[in-house]
Design a protein around this motif. Structure first.
Motif, PDB file in Angstrom:
ATOM      1  N   MET A  43      -8.066  -3.314  -2.618  1.00  0.00           N
ATOM      2  CA  MET A  43      -7.350  -4.495  -2.103  1.00  0.00           C
ATOM      3  C   MET A  43      -8.261  -5.692  -2.304  1.00  0.00           C
ATOM      4  O   MET A  43      -9.382  -5.715  -1.792  1.00  0.00           O
ATOM      5  N   PHE A  88      -4.771   6.120   4.255  1.00  0.00           N
ATOM      6  CA  PHE A  88      -5.911   6.150   3.333  1.00  0.00           C
ATOM      7  C   PHE A  88      -7.235   6.038   4.085  1.00  0.00           C
ATOM      8  O   PHE A  88      -7.315   5.507   5.180  1.00  0.00           O
ATOM      9  N   SER A 112      -1.495   3.428   6.217  1.00  0.00           N
ATOM     10  CA  SER A 112      -0.796   4.185   5.174  1.00  0.00           C
ATOM     11  C   SER A 112      -1.454   5.531   4.941  1.00  0.00           C
ATOM     12  O   SER A 112      -1.087   6.244   4.012  1.00  0.00           O
ATOM     13  N   ASN A 163      -6.335  -6.012   5.809  1.00  0.00           N
ATOM     14  CA  ASN A 163      -6.449  -5.169   4.602  1.00  0.00           C
ATOM     15  C   ASN A 163      -6.874  -3.738   4.964  1.00  0.00           C
ATOM     16  O   ASN A 163      -6.151  -2.780   4.627  1.00  0.00           O
ATOM     17  N   SER A 167      -4.376  -0.269   4.933  1.00  0.00           N
ATOM     18  CA  SER A 167      -4.763   0.951   4.199  1.00  0.00           C
ATOM     19  C   SER A 167      -4.812   2.142   5.148  1.00  0.00           C
ATOM     20  O   SER A 167      -4.292   3.223   4.848  1.00  0.00           O
ATOM     21  N   ILE A 212      -9.067   3.888  -0.387  1.00  0.00           N
ATOM     22  CA  ILE A 212      -8.834   2.492  -0.802  1.00  0.00           C
ATOM     23  C   ILE A 212     -10.095   1.683  -0.520  1.00  0.00           C
ATOM     24  O   ILE A 212     -10.708   1.808   0.554  1.00  0.00           O
ATOM     25  N   VAL A 261       0.838  -1.195   0.000  1.00  0.00           N
ATOM     26  CA  VAL A 261       0.000   0.000   0.000  1.00  0.00           C
ATOM     27  C   VAL A 261       0.884   1.261   0.000  1.00  0.00           C
ATOM     28  O   VAL A 261       0.581   2.252  -0.665  1.00  0.00           O
ATOM     29  N   VAL A 289     -10.676   4.195   4.213  1.00  0.00           N
ATOM     30  CA  VAL A 289     -11.082   2.850   3.791  1.00  0.00           C
ATOM     31  C   VAL A 289     -12.582   2.842   3.528  1.00  0.00           C
ATOM     32  O   VAL A 289     -13.371   3.269   4.366  1.00  0.00           O
ATOM     33  N   ARG A 344       0.829   4.282  -2.748  1.00  0.00           N
ATOM     34  CA  ARG A 344       0.809   5.705  -2.392  1.00  0.00           C
ATOM     35  C   ARG A 344       1.960   6.435  -3.094  1.00  0.00           C
ATOM     36  O   ARG A 344       1.775   7.531  -3.651  1.00  0.00           O
TER      37      ARG A 344
END
Ligand SMILES: *Cc1c(COP(=O)(O)O)cnc(C)c1O
Length: 491
Positions: free
Chosen positions: A211, A181, A179, A172, A176, A162, A144, A183, A148
């Motif tokens: 993902m 993001f 990182s 998962n 995300s 994501i 991930v 979700v 990015r």
């Protein structure tokens, strides 16, 4: 029987003056240890060698292991791990290396890593590979981060979202979110596929990627896989493949060919390293050409091609736009040795047979159990399937009761309560290494339990009965963990 096994554990084994080792007489002058390094209050057990051997051997029997019996823990791929892998990983030329040795002194180890990278690229159909991540979840985080970095490198900074299907493993959405993001969960349709309409509605210019686990955690191949991938790509997003279920595809389909952009593998699952006890795993990341520049450093490359007299010279390489290092040194090398040994031992046809037998075994069990257990997404499965551990006419019985009762038959329970979209889920993954006799014995136990659920539910509620310890208070066991034997009166 249980009491007999338990009893020696519940009494103090230490006896003053008893000793398990004898040291030779000193042949150097004795020198005092600094007093501040010595602890007077450390009550080390005084035991003989046989006490120690029996203690640990007894403890090892308290745990289920794939070397003892069937271990159908769904999504974990608890296949038999050939012992030769261990023998090879223990060779001093591998096990006694130091990670800071100069490249010239570790050419054999570097060649092994290089060949493993190449083998994993070939198996998955990808262009790049980094062996660094420590396990699957770490590979996800790495992948991930790469997604990015790819968007950032293109100046495409609006992409902050994501998508993750509701059947996904919890790692998962966690990867995300870690990182940075947002979700967004996508529901599954009635056949267990990702819902295309819901997916399309989220495919806008803030989409960083999807993902996707394929086969998914219901053990089902995504029937609209190519359309899903095209849809995400058309919106400018990338598709991450959770490769934990690669066992079903080995030698049959390559995720890189299917259009995935980046993916992790769980060497400890698919490529036969013992796991589940907290030992080292390995979660290499493989990716398509447009992402190779972002892979974590270092990667093993051939720095000088072979000549007539000399083998190639291997060394470490840092990709141009690398996301950096994700692990100290070079990853879990011993797992890499085991994985390459396993791959070379089986060869291409052998790996394909792994997948075929894993899928055959899962479908055999699915069909044997489908009349006694409800299987909500009941179609040809891949390496695993998910049944419901509940019946309308036995309302007090839960998946947990079935899992505990299975232990009385000597089997490890299936994965419980995951994936979340199946009520009282029992996720069953037999793997390829089990014989028909074992599968039949497991099916017979499951069918007997289904019968008991209706005729004698109490035997399920009070299970397990045949294990050294009965049903534990799992919350207390987790919150109030006692790891150290101490029979001194509490202070
Ligand atoms: C096991 C698993 C993971 C996580 O892998 P680890 O090696 O345990 O970190 C992720 N996704 C799926 C589907 C898994 O089964």
């Amino acid at each position: 029987m249980p009491e007999k096994i338990r009893e020696p554990l519940l009494r103090e084994l230490s006896s003053p003056g008893r000793q398990g080792v004898r040291f030779p007489d000193l042949d150097v002058p004795q020198s005092p240890l600094p007093g501040d390094l010595l602890r007077g209050d450390l009550p080390l057990p005084e035991v003989s060698e046989i006490d120690v051997v029996r203690h640990y051997t007894r403890l090892s029997h308290f745990n289920h292991a794939v070397d003892i019996n069937f271990y159908p823990l769904g999504s974990c791929t608890m296949k038999y791990n050939p012992k030769i892998n261990e023998a090879l990983a223990r060779l001093p030329g591998f096990s006694a290396l130091h990670p800071l040795q100069p490249e010239i002194t570790v050419q054999g180890a570097l060649r092994l890593m290089y060949e493993l990278q190449e083998a994993l690229k070939e198996i998955t159909g990808f262009a790049g590979c980094s062996l660094q991540p420590a396990a699957g979840a770490h590979g996800e985080l790495t992948g991930v981060h790469i997604m990015r970095a790819y968007h950032a490198d293109r100046g495409d900074t609006r992409r902050n979202k994501i998508l993750v299907p509701d059947s996904a493993h919890g790692t998962n959405p966690a990867s995300s979110a870690m990182s940075g993001f947002r979700v967004v969960e996508i529901p599954s349709d009635e056949r267990g596929n990702i819902d295309l309409t819901a997916l399309k509605a989220e495919c806008d210019d803030t989409l960083a990627g999807l993902m996707l686990t394929n086969p998914n955690t219901l053990g089902l191949f995504e029937e609209h896989l190519l359309e899903v991938i095209d849809t995400v790509h058309a919106a400018g997003g990338l598709v991450y493949g959770d490769g934990a279920n690669l066992n079903a595809l080995l030698g049959i389909a390559k995720p890189g060919d299917l259009g995935f952009d980046v993916m992790h593998l769980n060497l400890h699952k698919t490529f036969a390293t013992p796991h589940g006890g907290g030992g080292p795993g390995s979660g290499p990341v493989v990716c398509a050409p447009h992402l190779t520049d972002f892979l974590p450093a270092p990667i093993v490359v051939i720095k000088e091609e072979a000549t007539d007299d000399l083998p190639p010279f291997y060394g470490f390489h840092t990709p141009a736009k690398t996301i950096g290092r994700v692990k100290a040194f070079h990853g879990h090398f011993s797992v890499m040795v085991k994985a390459l040994a396993y791959i070379l031992m089986l060869g291409g046809p052998g790996l394909r047979q792994v997948a075929e037998d894993a899928v055959l075994n899962a479908n055999y069990l699915r069909v044997r159990l489908q009349d006694a257990y409800r299987i909500p997404y009941n179609r040809i499965c891949m390496h695993e399937f998910v049944a419901e551990g509940r019946w309308k006419d036995a309302p007090d019985v839960h998946a947990l009761d079935i899992a505990k009762r299975l232990m009385d038959f000597g089997f490890h329970p299936p994965t419980n309560y995951f994936p979340l979209i199946v009520h009282e889920a029992l996720m069953i993954e037999p793997t390829e290494t089990e014989s028909k006799e074992t599968l039949d014995a497991f099916a017979a136990a499951m069918l007997q339990i289904a019968e008991e659920a209706h005729t004698n539910p109490e035997v399920l509620h009070s299970a397990p009965h045949e294990t050294p310890f009965g049903r534990l208070d799992e919350v207390k066991a987790a919150r109030d963990l006692v790891l150290q034997w101490d029979d001194r009166p509490p202070k």
